[in-house]
Scaffold this motif. Structure first.
Motif, PDB file in Angstrom:
ATOM      1  N   ALA A 162       0.686  -1.127  -0.061  1.00  0.00           N
ATOM      2  CA  ALA A 162      -0.188   0.053  -0.015  1.00  0.00           C
ATOM      3  C   ALA A 162       0.751   1.214  -0.120  1.00  0.00           C
ATOM      4  CB  ALA A 162      -0.838   0.175   1.272  1.00  0.00           C
ATOM      5  N   THR A 163       0.200   2.313  -0.605  1.00  0.00           N
ATOM      6  CA  THR A 163       1.040   3.724  -0.364  1.00  0.00           C
ATOM      7  C   THR A 163       0.473   4.100   0.779  1.00  0.00           C
ATOM      8  OG1 THR A 163      -0.820   4.776  -1.876  1.00  0.00           O
ATOM      9  CG2 THR A 163       1.550   3.820  -2.932  1.00  0.00           C
ATOM     10  N   SER A 164      -0.683   4.043   1.378  1.00  0.00           N
ATOM     11  CA  SER A 164      -1.131   4.822   2.627  1.00  0.00           C
ATOM     12  C   SER A 164      -2.184   3.642   3.170  1.00  0.00           C
ATOM     13  CB  SER A 164      -1.996   5.913   2.455  1.00  0.00           C
ATOM     14  OG  SER A 164      -3.110   5.533   1.518  1.00  0.00           O
ATOM     15  N   ALA A 165      -2.135   3.587   4.471  1.00  0.00           N
ATOM     16  CA  ALA A 165      -3.035   2.780   5.392  1.00  0.00           C
ATOM     17  C   ALA A 165      -3.529   3.393   6.698  1.00  0.00           C
ATOM     18  CB  ALA A 165      -2.516   1.336   5.595  1.00  0.00           C
ATOM     19  N   TRP A 166      -4.646   3.334   6.863  1.00  0.00           N
ATOM     20  CA  TRP A 166      -5.324   4.027   8.191  1.00  0.00           C
ATOM     21  C   TRP A 166      -6.377   3.544   8.790  1.00  0.00           C
ATOM     22  CZ3 TRP A 166     -10.537   5.261   7.372  1.00  0.00           C
ATOM     23  CH2 TRP A 166     -10.935   5.028   6.151  1.00  0.00           C
ATOM     24  N   LEU A 167      -6.711   4.136  10.122  1.00  0.00           N
ATOM     25  CA  LEU A 167      -7.590   3.856  10.814  1.00  0.00           C
ATOM     26  C   LEU A 167      -8.369   4.875  11.504  1.00  0.00           C
ATOM     27  CD1 LEU A 167      -8.685   0.782  12.960  1.00  0.00           C
ATOM     28  CD2 LEU A 167      -8.855   3.009  13.989  1.00  0.00           C
ATOM     29  N   GLY A 168      -9.375   5.312  11.288  1.00  0.00           N
ATOM     30  CA  GLY A 168      -9.723   6.869  11.865  1.00  0.00           C
ATOM     31  C   GLY A 168     -11.173   6.501  12.627  1.00  0.00           C
ATOM     32  N   TYR A 169     -11.107   7.415  13.627  1.00  0.00           N
ATOM     33  CA  TYR A 169     -12.258   7.448  14.428  1.00  0.00           C
ATOM     34  C   TYR A 169     -12.327   8.878  15.179  1.00  0.00           C
ATOM     35  CZ  TYR A 169     -14.944   6.686  18.824  1.00  0.00           C
ATOM     36  OH  TYR A 169     -15.899   6.696  20.009  1.00  0.00           O
ATOM     37  N   SER A 170     -13.736   9.305  15.470  1.00  0.00           N
ATOM     38  CA  SER A 170     -14.050  10.398  15.879  1.00  0.00           C
ATOM     39  C   SER A 170     -15.197  10.390  16.742  1.00  0.00           C
ATOM     40  CB  SER A 170     -14.074  11.675  15.174  1.00  0.00           C
ATOM     41  OG  SER A 170     -14.572  12.814  15.787  1.00  0.00           O
ATOM     42  N   PRO A 171     -15.134  10.570  18.206  1.00  0.00           N
ATOM     43  CA  PRO A 171     -16.278  10.367  18.990  1.00  0.00           C
ATOM     44  C   PRO A 171     -17.255  11.580  19.184  1.00  0.00           C
ATOM     45  CG  PRO A 171     -14.434  10.579  20.208  1.00  0.00           C
ATOM     46  CD  PRO A 171     -13.908  10.798  19.004  1.00  0.00           C
ATOM     47  N   THR A 172     -17.153  12.535  18.270  1.00  0.00           N
ATOM     48  CA  THR A 172     -17.758  13.901  18.614  1.00  0.00           C
ATOM     49  C   THR A 172     -19.115  13.865  18.074  1.00  0.00           C
ATOM     50  OG1 THR A 172     -16.658  15.122  16.704  1.00  0.00           O
ATOM     51  CG2 THR A 172     -15.471  14.962  18.874  1.00  0.00           C
ATOM     52  N   SER A 173     -19.923  12.999  17.535  1.00  0.00           N
ATOM     53  CA  SER A 173     -20.949  13.008  17.106  1.00  0.00           C
ATOM     54  C   SER A 173     -22.137  13.285  18.288  1.00  0.00           C
ATOM     55  CB  SER A 173     -21.390  11.838  16.290  1.00  0.00           C
ATOM     56  OG  SER A 173     -20.692  11.816  14.980  1.00  0.00           O
ATOM     57  N   TYR A 174     -23.197  13.790  17.674  1.00  0.00           N
ATOM     58  CA  TYR A 174     -24.228  13.942  18.841  1.00  0.00           C
ATOM     59  C   TYR A 174     -25.004  12.444  18.913  1.00  0.00           C
ATOM     60  CZ  TYR A 174     -28.491  15.545  21.303  1.00  0.00           C
ATOM     61  OH  TYR A 174     -29.526  16.059  22.185  1.00  0.00           O
ATOM     62  N   ASP A 175     -25.233  11.843  17.898  1.00  0.00           N
ATOM     63  CA  ASP A 175     -25.633  10.467  18.084  1.00  0.00           C
ATOM     64  C   ASP A 175     -24.600   9.724  17.811  1.00  0.00           C
ATOM     65  OD1 ASP A 175     -28.387  11.142  18.611  1.00  0.00           O
ATOM     66  OD2 ASP A 175     -28.620  11.899  16.452  1.00  0.00           O
ATOM     67  N   LEU A 176     -24.898   8.385  17.417  1.00  0.00           N
ATOM     68  CA  LEU A 176     -23.934   7.444  17.253  1.00  0.00           C
ATOM     69  C   LEU A 176     -22.903   7.864  16.187  1.00  0.00           C
ATOM     70  CD1 LEU A 176     -24.981   4.273  15.012  1.00  0.00           C
ATOM     71  CD2 LEU A 176     -26.012   6.550  14.910  1.00  0.00           C
ATOM     72  N   GLY A 177     -21.593   7.318  16.393  1.00  0.00           N
ATOM     73  CA  GLY A 177     -20.522   7.668  15.270  1.00  0.00           C
ATOM     74  C   GLY A 177     -20.213   6.455  14.487  1.00  0.00           C
ATOM     75  N   SER A 178     -19.000   6.331  13.935  1.00  0.00           N
ATOM     76  CA  SER A 178     -18.572   5.560  12.992  1.00  0.00           C
ATOM     77  C   SER A 178     -16.932   5.464  13.247  1.00  0.00           C
ATOM     78  CB  SER A 178     -18.869   5.532  11.512  1.00  0.00           C
ATOM     79  OG  SER A 178     -18.473   6.825  11.208  1.00  0.00           O
ATOM     80  N   ILE A 179     -16.514   4.292  13.144  1.00  0.00           N
ATOM     81  CA  ILE A 179     -15.062   4.149  12.752  1.00  0.00           C
ATOM     82  C   ILE A 179     -14.672   3.383  11.608  1.00  0.00           C
ATOM     83  CG2 ILE A 179     -15.091   1.963  13.776  1.00  0.00           C
ATOM     84  CD1 ILE A 179     -12.519   2.429  15.381  1.00  0.00           C
ATOM     85  N   GLY A 180     -13.434   3.636  10.862  1.00  0.00           N
ATOM     86  CA  GLY A 180     -13.321   3.032   9.521  1.00  0.00           C
ATOM     87  C   GLY A 180     -11.568   2.979   9.332  1.00  0.00           C
TER      88      GLY A 180
END
Length: 454
Positions: A322-340
């Protein structure tokens, strides 16, 4: 800034701090921005972060309303109103707001999310009263006419064409989101669906404005060369004079349980860099019944926090897939969030091989977990960033405004270092298995037309 935080920064800079050998009570104490706060009689919260390094301030007004609060059928109205807020009042003609800010050496802009809408100006300290006067004016006295509304509707439609429809990566992101949230309004793009944007009216914009834009539904955050004592008379003079109004509760539908994995594939001639991404539902700070939000933040740092992170080291450096690889998460939603998580293939690497390697890294995480050493190193980096965060002029205003608009308190923000420092490897592993161990995820593949592998 407290002596303990100052000592912490010096130790980090010197490379002498190892959180594994320091007790949490010594390593970190409560405090990030050390704000002052008060509430006006009309219900508007005011937050001040004093930073006297330069005679400049960031002035932000946050409304606790975003695109997820829109009625069905008028998607994009929150963002449309953001544009229309620059179209004049009885005091200011259309376009004058930004011209006056620029003439006085400042910068201004606005942005809309699913959960809030914010307006900001960066100006010299002696121009603060000017922007407070103008911002409070348009909070209570926006004047819209067909002559300014409908040409601006064409502007946001063109904005969608440029930002989304002409960008394959943004198009698939929009489709992944709509597939991840099949019922909740987070699945609707902030800018709106094109067929609904083209029918938005002046009356709908005015209705949204009168429903949500009230001082008791707003937060004023000022960061820079001013104290709460100095700001309070100005806040009372300009914002305190605006009457409170009834504001509806943020009643949103809940996302139903999802029992199947889903796949979204977009092929396009314009794709120059293929990619794969996978998304799961995840908790937010406000909706976190199992206490996974802070451990997931530490996990994100372990997996994707720079060139020594797990994903980059394995997929980019060691395997050269790969040229890039990542895991991202932000918990700042008012309702449920997501992780990718996701990756882009190196030249000549088939997408199915990259997907298998990404899944292998995920399975390794679920099977073996993270180590105490990885957690300690990740927390060290995260806490160092928190210690430096107050040096920014706009950063504190943005962080505090977003937090307060999505259901957090100032105490939550100020306790962030303590809560991160308390995270253990067991908690990170439990959160990873609870969230990333689910098979009801959405996988998106962005491919050129000639690539037949999926």
């Amino acid at each position: 800034m407290s002596p303990a935080i100052r000592l912490f920064r010096r130790l980090v800079a010197a490379g002498a701090l190892t959180l594994m050998t320091l007790s949490p009570a010594f390593a970190v104490e409560k405090g990030v921005f050390f704000p002052e706060t008060f509430t006006l009689p009309n219900g508007m919260q005011v937050v001040v972060v004093t930073n006297k390094r330069v005679p400049v301030v960031t002035h932000m007004v946050w409304y606790k309303v975003g695109s997820a609060d829109e009625a069905r059928g008028v998607s994009g109205i929150a963002h449309f109103l953001e544009h229309l807020m620059f179209k004049g009042t009885d005091e200011l003609p259309p376009g004058a707001f930004s011209r006056i800010v620029a003439k006085n050496g400042g910068r201004d802009n606005a942005f809309t999310s699913w959960d809030y809408t914010a307006y900001y100006q960066n100006v010299a300290r002696d121009r603060l009263e000017l922007v407070m006067k103008m911002e409070s004016d348009r909070m209570s006295d926006l004047r819209l006419t067909d002559e300014v509304v409908y040409p601006e509707r064409d502007v946001i439609i063109e904005e969608r064409r440029q930002r989304i429809e002409n960008e394959p990566a943004d198009r698939i992101g929009e489709q992944i989101n709509a597939t991840l949230y099949v019922h909740h309004p987070y699945g609707t793009p902030i800018i709106g669906w094109p067929q609904e944007m083209s029918t938005l009216t002046r009356e709908e914009a005015e209705r949204f404005y009168k429903t949500w834009y009230a001082p008791n539904n707003a937060i004023l955050v000022v960061s820079g060369d001013i104290t709460a004592e100095e700001l309070k008379p100005l806040a009372e003079k300009y914002y305190g004079a605006i009457p409170t109004r009834p504001v509806p509760e943020r009643a949103r539908v809940q996302e139903p349980p999802i029992s199947a994995a889903r796949r979204v594939i977009l092929r396009d001639d314009e794709v120059r860099q293929p990619s794969i991404r996978r998304s799961w539902h995840a908790p937010s700070y406000r909706v976190d019944p199992n206490g996974h939000a802070y451990p997931l933040q530490v996990l994100s740092e372990i997996m994707s926090g720079g060139p020594t992170s797990r994903l980059y080291r394995s997929l980019v450096v060691d395997q050269r897939l790969a040229t890039s690889a990542w895991l991202g998460y932000s918990p700042t939603s008012y309702d449920l969030g997501s992780i990718g998580m996701g990756a882009s293939p190196a030249a000549g690497v088939p997408m199915d091989k990259l997907e298998a390697a990404l899944e292998a890294e995920l399975q390794k995480l679920l099977d073996k977990g993270v180590t105490d050493e990885e957690v300690a190193t990740a927390k060290k980096r995260m806490l160092a960033e928190a210690a430096y965060a107050r040096d920014s002029l706009t950063g504190p205003a943005q962080t505090l405004g977003a937090a307060l608009a999505t259901g957090q308190t100032i105490d939550d923000v100020e306790n962030w270092p303590v809560r991160i420092d308390a995270v253990t490897a067991d908690q990170v592993n439990a959160a990873a298995r609870a969230v990333l161990g689910k098979t009801n995820h959405v996988t998106g593949l962005l491919l050129p037309l000639q690539d037949k592998g999926s």
